[in-house]
Scaffold this active site. Structure first.
Site, PDB file in Angstrom:
ATOM      1  N   SER A 196       0.754  -1.351   0.029  1.00 31.77           N
ATOM      2  CA  SER A 196      -0.085   0.050  -0.247  1.00 31.77           C
ATOM      3  C   SER A 196       0.791   1.321   0.000  1.00 31.77           C
ATOM      4  O   SER A 196       0.551   2.315   0.437  1.00 31.77           O
ATOM      5  CB  SER A 196      -1.153   0.118   1.076  1.00 31.77           C
ATOM      6  OG  SER A 196      -1.832  -1.218   1.241  1.00 31.77           O
ATOM      7  N   ARG A 197       1.906   1.263  -0.587  1.00 33.75           N
ATOM      8  CA  ARG A 197       2.841   2.289  -0.712  1.00 33.75           C
ATOM      9  C   ARG A 197       3.374   2.812   0.787  1.00 33.75           C
ATOM     10  O   ARG A 197       3.678   3.950   0.617  1.00 33.75           O
ATOM     11  CB  ARG A 197       2.367   3.516  -1.421  1.00 33.75           C
ATOM     12  CG  ARG A 197       1.757   3.210  -2.843  1.00 33.75           C
ATOM     13  CD  ARG A 197       2.825   2.523  -3.589  1.00 33.75           C
ATOM     14  NE  ARG A 197       2.522   2.467  -5.074  1.00 33.75           N
ATOM     15  CZ  ARG A 197       2.329   1.249  -5.809  1.00 33.75           C
ATOM     16  NH1 ARG A 197       2.330   0.068  -5.365  1.00 33.75           N
ATOM     17  NH2 ARG A 197       2.096   1.373  -7.089  1.00 33.75           N
ATOM     18  N   LEU A 198       3.322   1.902   1.578  1.00 40.41           N
ATOM     19  CA  LEU A 198       4.061   2.521   2.951  1.00 40.41           C
ATOM     20  C   LEU A 198       5.135   1.867   3.107  1.00 40.41           C
ATOM     21  O   LEU A 198       5.706   1.262   4.006  1.00 40.41           O
ATOM     22  CB  LEU A 198       3.067   1.728   3.948  1.00 40.41           C
ATOM     23  CG  LEU A 198       1.656   2.121   3.992  1.00 40.41           C
ATOM     24  CD1 LEU A 198       0.668   1.690   5.378  1.00 40.41           C
ATOM     25  CD2 LEU A 198       1.383   3.695   4.192  1.00 40.41           C
TER      26      LEU A 198
END
Ligand code: FMN
Length: 225
Positions: A196-198
């Site tokens: 999740s692009r974290l």
């Protein structure tokens, strides 16, 4: 462009896994990339590094080279000292490099100042290269206009005849116009892609003089992804 979305599913990077200075982690990640290439073949040229320079007017240029130098005083590469990148660096020694291993969801970025590698270091590396690559160094007027492929091949034939392969590293002398640069780093970022692009971004920022293995020269900072 059709969107292909990949959820990055890397191992991540936690402060607890990071040594007090960047050198060992750079070595570890380069070693991981080489091992992965040996095991799975999906990290070709694990030492390919994009090098960004800017000319006297500030116009940026980027190209890929091989990171054939990695010591505690920084990463480096070998090239033609009359190339476009060399003339950029003569005008403006600020430089950045990025090693990117997409299949591993990892990247390392270096920023700093380019310093020419000493001639004895360049000579040792040059002598280790295959004969054809050493002849090729003489052939290429890197970055300058070339009329045709035929001219390149004729120049190569001429140099191959001038410096025939004797099986010894002495058969091709080191050209004065061929050398290398290392990056005297002021920042080294380790990027680890996560879901999740974290992503994790852990950045060593220089705080004092010292090599890449000197904890007193660096502080660690996490950045928003
Ligand atoms: C995978 C790869 C590795 C390369 N390795 C080098 C290298 O180690 N040294 C080099 O001078 N050029 C290398 N090149 C060629 C450079 O990308 C570039 O074309 C050349 O250095 C001229 O760049 P310049 O005109 O910006 O100076 C490599 C290209 C690729 C794609």
């Amino acid at each position: 462009m059709t969107e292909v979305r990949i959820d990055y599913d890397g191992e991540g990077l936690d402060e607890s896994q990071v040594p007090p200075a960047p050198y060992d982690l750079v070595r570890q990640w380069v070693g991981d990339a080489r091992r992965r290439q040996d095991a799975s073949g999906d990290v070709p040229e694990p030492e390919a590094i994009s090098i960004a320079t800017a000319n006297a007017q500030g116009a940026p240029h980027v190209r890929t080279v091989l990171m054939r130098y990695l010591e505690t005083d920084g990463p480096g590469f070998y090239t033609n000292l009359e190339s476009a990148k060399a003339s950029d660096l003569a005008a403006n020694p600020q430089v950045a490099g990025a090693l990117t291993w997409p299949t591993m969801f990892r990247a390392i970025r270096f920023t700093g100042t380019a310093r020419e590698l000493p001639r004895d270091v360049v000579r040792t590396y040059f002598d280790s290269r295959p004969w054809g690559s050493r002849v090729g160094a003489w052939v290429s007027k890197q970055s300058r206009p070339l009329d045709s492929r035929a001219e390149l091949e004729a120049a190569n034939a001429e140099m191959a005849a001038r410096y025939p392969d004797t099986g010894s590293p002495d058969d091709v002398p080191l050209p004065d116009f061929w050398g290398g640069y290392r990056i005297d780093c002021d920042e080294i970022e380790f990027w680890a892609g996560r879901h999740s692009r974290l992503h994790d971004r852990l950045v060593f920022v220089r705080t004092a003089e010292g090599n890449l293995d000197d904890p007193s020269a660096w502080r660690l900072e996490r950045r928003w992804p």
